[in-house]
Write an enzyme that holds these catalytic residues in place. Sequence first.
Site, short mmCIF file in Angstrom:
data_model
loop_
_atom_site.label_atom_id
_atom_site.label_comp_id
_atom_site.label_asym_id
_atom_site.label_seq_id
_atom_site.Cartn_x
_atom_site.Cartn_y
_atom_site.Cartn_z
N LEU A 35 0.85 -1.12 -0.31
CA LEU A 35 0.64 0.00 -0.38
C LEU A 35 0.74 1.36 -0.25
O LEU A 35 1.31 1.30 1.36
CB LEU A 35 -1.17 0.09 1.59
CG LEU A 35 -2.52 -1.21 1.43
CD1 LEU A 35 -2.20 -1.21 2.64
CD2 LEU A 35 -2.80 -1.18 0.90
N ALA A 67 4.92 -0.17 -2.25
CA ALA A 67 6.25 0.01 -3.30
C ALA A 67 7.61 0.56 -3.56
O ALA A 67 7.01 1.87 -2.83
CB ALA A 67 5.39 -0.03 -5.21
N HIS A 181 7.20 -5.59 -8.59
CA HIS A 181 5.44 -4.88 -8.90
C HIS A 181 5.32 -5.08 -10.17
O HIS A 181 6.04 -4.71 -10.61
CB HIS A 181 5.91 -3.46 -8.40
CG HIS A 181 4.23 -3.30 -7.95
ND1 HIS A 181 3.41 -3.89 -9.11
CD2 HIS A 181 4.05 -1.97 -7.70
CE1 HIS A 181 2.31 -3.23 -8.67
NE2 HIS A 181 2.56 -2.18 -8.56
N HIS A 184 -0.15 -3.41 -12.46
CA HIS A 184 -1.40 -2.57 -12.07
C HIS A 184 -0.55 -1.40 -13.59
O HIS A 184 -0.70 -0.16 -13.20
CB HIS A 184 -0.99 -1.73 -10.67
CG HIS A 184 -1.39 -2.50 -9.37
ND1 HIS A 184 -1.24 -2.21 -8.39
CD2 HIS A 184 -2.59 -3.38 -10.11
CE1 HIS A 184 -2.21 -3.51 -7.82
NE2 HIS A 184 -3.34 -3.69 -8.88
N TYR A 186 2.73 -0.46 -14.65
CA TYR A 186 3.99 0.37 -14.19
C TYR A 186 4.42 -0.69 -15.36
O TYR A 186 4.85 -1.29 -16.20
CB TYR A 186 4.34 -0.29 -12.55
CG TYR A 186 3.01 0.35 -11.75
CD1 TYR A 186 3.10 2.30 -11.87
CD2 TYR A 186 2.77 0.19 -10.99
CE1 TYR A 186 2.16 3.05 -11.20
CE2 TYR A 186 1.85 1.15 -10.45
CZ TYR A 186 1.56 2.45 -10.33
OH TYR A 186 0.22 2.82 -9.96
N ARG A 233 4.09 -9.79 -8.12
CA ARG A 233 2.37 -9.76 -8.22
C ARG A 233 1.93 -8.88 -9.47
O ARG A 233 3.25 -8.15 -10.00
CB ARG A 233 2.43 -8.02 -7.13
CG ARG A 233 1.09 -8.22 -7.13
CD ARG A 233 0.76 -6.62 -5.97
NE ARG A 233 -0.49 -6.93 -5.90
CZ ARG A 233 -1.54 -6.56 -4.56
NH1 ARG A 233 -1.11 -5.52 -4.90
NH2 ARG A 233 -2.11 -6.36 -3.70
N GLY A 304 -10.84 -7.33 -3.25
CA GLY A 304 -12.23 -7.00 -3.19
C GLY A 304 -11.84 -7.94 -2.36
O GLY A 304 -13.71 -8.44 -1.81
N ARG A 326 -7.18 -1.82 1.09
CA ARG A 326 -8.38 -1.26 2.35
C ARG A 326 -8.77 -1.46 3.55
O ARG A 326 -8.31 -0.38 4.41
CB ARG A 326 -9.29 -0.59 1.38
CG ARG A 326 -8.46 -0.48 -0.06
CD ARG A 326 -9.65 0.06 -0.66
NE ARG A 326 -10.11 -1.05 -1.18
CZ ARG A 326 -10.40 -1.66 -2.56
NH1 ARG A 326 -11.63 -0.40 -2.95
NH2 ARG A 326 -11.25 -2.87 -3.35
C1 LIG Z 1 -3.76 3.14 -0.85
C2 LIG Z 1 -3.86 2.04 -2.28
C3 LIG Z 1 -2.13 2.44 -2.17
C4 LIG Z 1 -1.73 0.88 -2.84
N1 LIG Z 1 -0.46 0.76 -3.37
C5 LIG Z 1 0.05 -0.21 -3.77
C6 LIG Z 1 1.17 -0.61 -4.10
O1 LIG Z 1 2.34 0.08 -3.67
N2 LIG Z 1 1.69 -1.75 -4.71
C7 LIG Z 1 0.83 -2.36 -4.99
O2 LIG Z 1 0.98 -3.69 -5.60
N3 LIG Z 1 -0.80 -2.62 -5.12
C8 LIG Z 1 -1.05 -1.33 -4.22
N4 LIG Z 1 -2.13 -0.98 -4.03
C9 LIG Z 1 -3.45 -1.94 -4.29
C10 LIG Z 1 -2.89 -2.91 -3.19
O3 LIG Z 1 -2.00 -3.42 -2.98
C11 LIG Z 1 -4.79 -4.21 -3.35
O4 LIG Z 1 -4.06 -5.24 -4.50
C12 LIG Z 1 -6.14 -3.09 -3.56
O5 LIG Z 1 -5.82 -2.44 -2.58
C13 LIG Z 1 -7.03 -4.21 -3.75
O6 LIG Z 1 -7.29 -4.90 -2.12
P1 LIG Z 1 -8.12 -4.78 -1.53
O7 LIG Z 1 -9.31 -4.91 -2.27
O8 LIG Z 1 -8.35 -5.70 -0.47
O9 LIG Z 1 -8.42 -3.07 -1.28
C14 LIG Z 1 -2.58 0.23 -3.06
C15 LIG Z 1 -4.52 0.14 -2.80
C16 LIG Z 1 -4.24 1.02 -2.03
C17 LIG Z 1 -6.14 1.11 -1.42
#
Ligand SMILES: Cc1cc2nc3c(=O)[nH]c(=O)nc-3n(C[C@H](O)[C@H](O)[C@H](O)COP(=O)(O)O)c2cc1C
Length: 378
Positions: A35, A67, A181, A184, A186, A233, A304, A326
């Site tokens: 996160l 990250a 990573h 997403h 990148y 990932r 999710g 989250r």
């Molecule tokens: C505030 C925030 C920051 C995130 N930063 C990253 C990150 O640095 N690297 C990554 O792979 N995913 C990142 N994500 C995605 C989360 O790791 C996760 O896959 C996504 O929130 C969905 O899962 P959840 O429904 O449990 O929140 C981020 C998501 C949020 C909400």
Amino acid sequence: MAHQTEKDATAAIPLMTPYKMGQFELSHRVVLAPLTRNRSYGNVPQPHAVVYYTQRATRGGLLVTEATGVSATAQGYPDTPGIWTQEQVEAWKPIVDAVHRKGAIFFCQIWHVGRVSTNDYQPDGQAPISSTDKQITPDDSGVVYSKPRRLRTDEIRQIVDDFRRTARNAIEAGFDGVEIHGAHGYLLEQFMKDGANDRTDQYGGSLENRCRFVVEVIDAIVAEIGAHRVGIRLSPFLDFMDCVDSDPVALGSYMVQQLNKHPKFLYCHMVEPRMAVVEGRRKINHGLLPFRKQFNGTFIAAGGYDREEGNKVVADDYADLVAYGRLFLANPDLPKRFALNASLNKYNRSTFYIKDPVVGYTDYPFLDENDKDSATYA
Ligand SMILES: Cc1cc2nc3c(=O)[nH]c(=O)nc-3n(C[C@H](O)[C@H](O)[C@H](O)COP(=O)(O)O)c2cc1C
């Protein structure tokens, strides 16, 4: 008495059962997803990250960092940490050490944002680098990413080497391993997905060519620190940042085959396709099943999940571990809340990415405020 209840409840809960991931003995299946928190001023991890990560550390729990950049060109957001300089390595050390003192396992997620950046984040105001010179189509969010510069074929080796050195740095900082990573939208995905990669050299065109860069990164890191402490990932189904693939199942399967070439490759962490809402409830469509079946190592699912869905996928053997983003952000004691089936704090999206060292970061309440300072939770 409360302790007794927690233990009894735990026995029946799939998410709270132990699991052996390679050499790591996990005591439960609830993983802290990576996160981004934008609180590492000047790209240097700060002492307040000790509080944030230790709040979420449990004995035998797996945490993945936000990250973390592999080089000066890897940045695209304010105040995200790096691990390419000695100063950054030294700054991570006390954070990793504090997490280990609580008995948790800690992996560093390493990234390069590629074209998800602007000239302002780049050394000397240069253009961000990518597989392509196509700019990300501006959307309604108001963010405009700069036009990237397509990497020359002979420059790619250097970026692979940045990932390799960074993995070594993560081990020097004390991390148990790294998560590459590759999700997403990148840099690694900008190569993997045919919606972004328009190259004509050996890094573009066929699936094998598009995956060549990420495979080189994987191979270099495995050679450097050993497959037993490398995870990745991937998000073949997502379309973030204009990164979409015409055949995500083929892409995911090809990548899993590459991981399986390293007999002890530790884990594959995959993000679910976007969720549909069915009768008012988010419905996970379990699109990762083919990859879970093919992959020989530990499989982590994310995206999710709530307590019920997490328990279900572990019970069904759809995933070994479930990563929570989250919910874990807003509930530092998430494994305990799951064990007790306790109510959850709601996350506040407006404080996800602010700079504050406390607000929206370490100020979410615990069920039992004594846990805030306690050293262990088994
Ligand atoms: C505030 C925030 C920051 C995130 N930063 C990253 C990150 O640095 N690297 C990554 O792979 N995913 C990142 N994500 C995605 C989360 O790791 C996760 O896959 C996504 O929130 C969905 O899962 P959840 O429904 O449990 O929140 C981020 C998501 C949020 C909400």
